[in-house]
Design an enzyme around this catalytic site. Structure first.
Site, PDB file in Angstrom:
ATOM      1  CG  ASN A   9      -1.692   1.239   1.434  1.00 52.24           C
ATOM      2  OD1 ASN A   9      -1.832   2.033   0.504  1.00 52.24           O
ATOM      3  ND2 ASN A   9      -2.238   1.438   2.629  1.00 52.24           N
ATOM      4  CE  LYS A  11       0.145   3.397   4.827  1.00 51.68           C
ATOM      5  NZ  LYS A  11       0.162   3.585   6.251  1.00 51.68           N
ATOM      6  CG  HIS A  98      -5.600   1.797   5.506  1.00 51.74           C
ATOM      7  ND1 HIS A  98      -5.159   2.739   6.402  1.00 51.74           N
ATOM      8  CD2 HIS A  98      -4.541   0.964   5.291  1.00 51.74           C
ATOM      9  CE1 HIS A  98      -3.889   2.500   6.706  1.00 51.74           C
ATOM     10  NE2 HIS A  98      -3.488   1.423   6.041  1.00 51.74           N
ATOM     11  CD  GLU A 100      -2.823   5.486   6.879  1.00 48.02           C
ATOM     12  OE1 GLU A 100      -2.892   5.523   5.643  1.00 48.02           O
ATOM     13  OE2 GLU A 100      -1.831   5.033   7.493  1.00 48.02           O
ATOM     14  CD  GLU A 170      -3.227  -2.644   7.578  1.00 47.18           C
ATOM     15  OE1 GLU A 170      -2.146  -2.890   7.050  1.00 47.18           O
ATOM     16  OE2 GLU A 170      -3.875  -1.607   7.359  1.00 47.18           O
ATOM     17  N   GLY A 176       2.762   2.284  10.835  1.00 45.56           N
ATOM     18  CA  GLY A 176       3.668   3.417  10.640  1.00 45.56           C
ATOM     19  C   GLY A 176       4.366   3.864  11.908  1.00 45.56           C
ATOM     20  CB  SER A 216       5.740  -1.541  11.979  1.00 47.58           C
ATOM     21  OG  SER A 216       5.278  -0.218  12.194  1.00 47.58           O
TER      22      SER A 216
HETATM   23  C1  PEP Z   1      -0.594   0.103   6.313  1.00 47.81           C
HETATM   24  O1  PEP Z   1      -0.824   1.293   6.368  1.00 47.81           O
HETATM   25  O2  PEP Z   1      -1.375  -0.664   5.729  1.00 47.81           O
HETATM   26  C2  PEP Z   1       0.627  -0.369   6.955  1.00 47.81           C
HETATM   27  C3  PEP Z   1       0.677  -1.612   7.345  1.00 47.81           C
HETATM   28  O3  PEP Z   1       1.631   0.549   7.134  1.00 47.81           O
HETATM   29  P1  PEP Z   1       3.098   0.280   7.729  1.00 47.81           P
HETATM   30  O4  PEP Z   1       3.594  -0.996   7.134  1.00 47.81           O
HETATM   31  O5  PEP Z   1       3.904   1.458   7.314  1.00 47.81           O
HETATM   32  O6  PEP Z   1       2.940   0.183   9.217  1.00 47.81           O
END
Ligand code: PEP
Length: 253
Positions: A9, A11, A98, A100, A170, A176, A216
């Site tokens: 992703n 983003k 997601h 976000e 997630e 992040g 992460s």
């Molecule tokens: C995400 O936003 O789907 C995600 C897993 O981000 P990150 O790997 O940067 O934590």
């Protein structure tokens, strides 16, 4: 046999040149290095979808995803993109729900249910994101919270449709932040979600559903996460922006 999946992703990152360079690198590395049965999904920003799609067309393993779609089929929704449009530029998947989007765009479970329906109607497999905040994690009911997210946005589906969904667990506190869920924490939640789905749709369907971990994930921790019995791959944010890291994650099964 459920699918092993790694989805990147991007983003709101990468200009056109940067995105096409990243894609070419991934295509080459996946072609040279990835042998196993793994589905690799790229979710670039909308404006890059068609061109990224052209670069990955015909390549083994690689598929295209949108990062979101609107909860209406079409019409006067300035700035939005429909599921049909995603399909028309070559997407096979779309990320829905997601954290976000839930947080910054106030997307509700009911809206997400509509997006899921539109994605399926247009031949897209939803990558449905769920996960709890740190505050919820610190209470005892974090598993019930995430199960409820599935129930509210997915459990109206008939089994034939539910079987097309990819779940991405997630934990918001791991996205992040550099703070990854431990493999025990990931396995606990993934097993609980599978059991919850089995109770509604039966063991066979639940056993065949891919449940990805996101938060992460990086080359250093992906092997341990992917080794968990109920973790079928990852939804990768930050580490999907570097071809070497992303492909190393793909090779972590
Ligand atoms: C995400 O936003 O789907 C995600 C897993 O981000 P990150 O790997 O940067 O934590």
């Amino acid at each position: 046999m459920r699918k092993k999946i790694v989805a990147g992703n991007w983003k709101m990152n990468k200009t056109q040149d940067e995105g096409l360079k990243l894609t070419s690198e991934i295509v080459n590395m996946v072609g040279d290095e990835v042998t196993g049965d793994v589905t690799v999904i790229l979710a670039p920003p909308f404006v890059h979808l068609a061109q990224v799609g052209r670069l990955i067309a015909g390549a083994d393993h690689l598929f295209l995803s949108g990062q979101n779609c609107n909860d209406h089929a079409g019409g006067a929704y300035t700035g939005e993109v429909s599921a049909a449009m995603l399909k028309s530029v070559g997407a096979d998947y779309v990320i829905i729900g997601h954290s976000e989007r839930r947080e910054y765009f106030q997307e509700t479970d009911a809206q997400l249910a509509k997006k899921v329906d539109l994605a399926l109607e247009n031949g897209l497999a939803p990558i449905f994101c769920c996960g709890e905040s740190l505050e919820t994690r610190e209470n005892d009911d974090y598993i019930a919270f995430v199960c409820q997210q599935l129930k509210e946005s997915l459990f109206h589906l008939p089994a034939a449709d539910l079987s097309k969904i990819v779940i991405a667990y997630e934990p918001i506190w791991a996205i992040g932040t550099g703070r990854t869920a431990s493999s025990e924490q990931a396995q606990e939640m993934h097993a609980a979600l599978r059991k919850y789905i089995a109770a509604q749709y039966g063991e066979e369907l639940a056993e065949n559903l891919s449940i990805l971990y996101g938060g992460s994930a990086k080359p250093a921790n992906a092997p341990e996460l992917f080794a968990c019995a109920d973790v079928d791959g990852g939804l990768i944010g930050g580490a999907s922006l570097q071809s070497r890291d992303f492909v190393d994650i793909v090779k972590s099964f």
